[in-house]
Motif scaffolding. Sequence first.
Motif, PDB file in Angstrom:
ATOM      1  N   ARG A 105       0.861  -1.191   0.000  1.00  0.00           N
ATOM      2  CA  ARG A 105       0.000   0.000   0.000  1.00  0.00           C
ATOM      3  C   ARG A 105       0.889   1.229   0.000  1.00  0.00           C
ATOM      4  O   ARG A 105       1.944   1.235   0.634  1.00  0.00           O
ATOM      5  N   VAL A 106       0.427   2.268  -0.698  1.00  0.00           N
ATOM      6  CA  VAL A 106       1.164   3.534  -0.755  1.00  0.00           C
ATOM      7  C   VAL A 106       0.197   4.660  -0.444  1.00  0.00           C
ATOM      8  O   VAL A 106      -0.907   4.726  -1.004  1.00  0.00           O
ATOM      9  N   SER A 107       0.627   5.549   0.436  1.00  0.00           N
ATOM     10  CA  SER A 107      -0.158   6.730   0.789  1.00  0.00           C
ATOM     11  C   SER A 107       0.589   7.979   0.349  1.00  0.00           C
ATOM     12  O   SER A 107       1.794   8.094   0.563  1.00  0.00           O
ATOM     13  N   GLU A 108      -0.157   8.891  -0.270  1.00  0.00           N
ATOM     14  CA  GLU A 108       0.396  10.207  -0.621  1.00  0.00           C
ATOM     15  C   GLU A 108      -0.043  11.269   0.373  1.00  0.00           C
ATOM     16  O   GLU A 108       0.631  12.278   0.545  1.00  0.00           O
ATOM     17  N   THR A 109      -1.189  11.050   0.989  1.00  0.00           N
ATOM     18  CA  THR A 109      -1.742  11.991   1.969  1.00  0.00           C
ATOM     19  C   THR A 109      -2.303  11.188   3.138  1.00  0.00           C
ATOM     20  O   THR A 109      -2.539   9.980   3.000  1.00  0.00           O
ATOM     21  N   PRO A 110      -2.547  11.821   4.261  1.00  0.00           N
ATOM     22  CA  PRO A 110      -3.086  11.076   5.417  1.00  0.00           C
ATOM     23  C   PRO A 110      -4.436  10.402   5.154  1.00  0.00           C
ATOM     24  O   PRO A 110      -4.807   9.485   5.865  1.00  0.00           O
ATOM     25  N   LYS A 111      -5.148  10.835   4.118  1.00  0.00           N
ATOM     26  CA  LYS A 111      -6.482  10.290   3.871  1.00  0.00           C
ATOM     27  C   LYS A 111      -6.571   9.377   2.651  1.00  0.00           C
ATOM     28  O   LYS A 111      -7.656   8.885   2.344  1.00  0.00           O
ATOM     29  N   THR A 112      -5.461   9.171   1.933  1.00  0.00           N
ATOM     30  CA  THR A 112      -5.543   8.378   0.701  1.00  0.00           C
ATOM     31  C   THR A 112      -4.523   7.245   0.684  1.00  0.00           C
ATOM     32  O   THR A 112      -3.381   7.425   1.106  1.00  0.00           O
ATOM     33  N   TRP A 113      -4.966   6.093   0.190  1.00  0.00           N
ATOM     34  CA  TRP A 113      -4.115   4.917   0.057  1.00  0.00           C
ATOM     35  C   TRP A 113      -4.427   4.237  -1.260  1.00  0.00           C
ATOM     36  O   TRP A 113      -5.574   4.186  -1.694  1.00  0.00           O
ATOM     37  N   ALA A 114      -3.400   3.689  -1.906  1.00  0.00           N
ATOM     38  CA  ALA A 114      -3.548   2.811  -3.064  1.00  0.00           C
ATOM     39  C   ALA A 114      -2.876   1.502  -2.711  1.00  0.00           C
ATOM     40  O   ALA A 114      -1.830   1.494  -2.054  1.00  0.00           O
ATOM     41  N   GLU A 115      -3.457   0.410  -3.169  1.00  0.00           N
ATOM     42  CA  GLU A 115      -2.922  -0.905  -2.833  1.00  0.00           C
ATOM     43  C   GLU A 115      -2.758  -1.739  -4.098  1.00  0.00           C
ATOM     44  O   GLU A 115      -3.608  -1.701  -4.980  1.00  0.00           O
ATOM     45  N   TYR A 116      -1.664  -2.504  -4.142  1.00  0.00           N
ATOM     46  CA  TYR A 116      -1.483  -3.516  -5.178  1.00  0.00           C
ATOM     47  C   TYR A 116      -1.416  -4.862  -4.486  1.00  0.00           C
ATOM     48  O   TYR A 116      -0.563  -5.089  -3.616  1.00  0.00           O
ATOM     49  N   ARG A 117      -2.359  -5.730  -4.857  1.00  0.00           N
ATOM     50  CA  ARG A 117      -2.453  -7.080  -4.292  1.00  0.00           C
ATOM     51  C   ARG A 117      -2.881  -7.998  -5.431  1.00  0.00           C
ATOM     52  O   ARG A 117      -4.033  -7.994  -5.822  1.00  0.00           O
ATOM     53  N   PRO A 118      -1.939  -8.768  -5.988  1.00  0.00           N
ATOM     54  CA  PRO A 118      -2.325  -9.639  -7.121  1.00  0.00           C
ATOM     55  C   PRO A 118      -3.373 -10.679  -6.717  1.00  0.00           C
ATOM     56  O   PRO A 118      -3.479 -11.054  -5.598  1.00  0.00           O
TER      57      PRO A 118
END
Length: 118
Positions: A105-118
Amino acid sequence: MFRITKEFHFSASHQLKSLPDDHQCARLHGHNYIVEVELSGTELNEHGFVRDYHELAPLKQYIDTHFDHRHLNDVLGHDRVTAECLAQHFYDWCKARLPETSAVRVSETPKTWAEYRP
């Protein structure tokens, strides 16, 4: 299933040049990123770990050397430097070295996350 996670932090700039000029992310800007790596397994090793957290030190070194206080478009060599793309990049890097890697998971801001899970 056993799961462990560890966070890593870095600061960097990027620019999403494919967006319209009036979009805020089309301008050069930066973030304080958080990368969270998840490792999982159905069994624990002889020490009772999925993986010793100390064995994640090479990821910290990779992030500190190649990503911290850098321009991510230059680091990755393309203009699709989104949190989603970073999550996949770090997943691929980790999976090649740590087979127990199950998600990033990667966060750019305290309220946003993106996740890569195959």
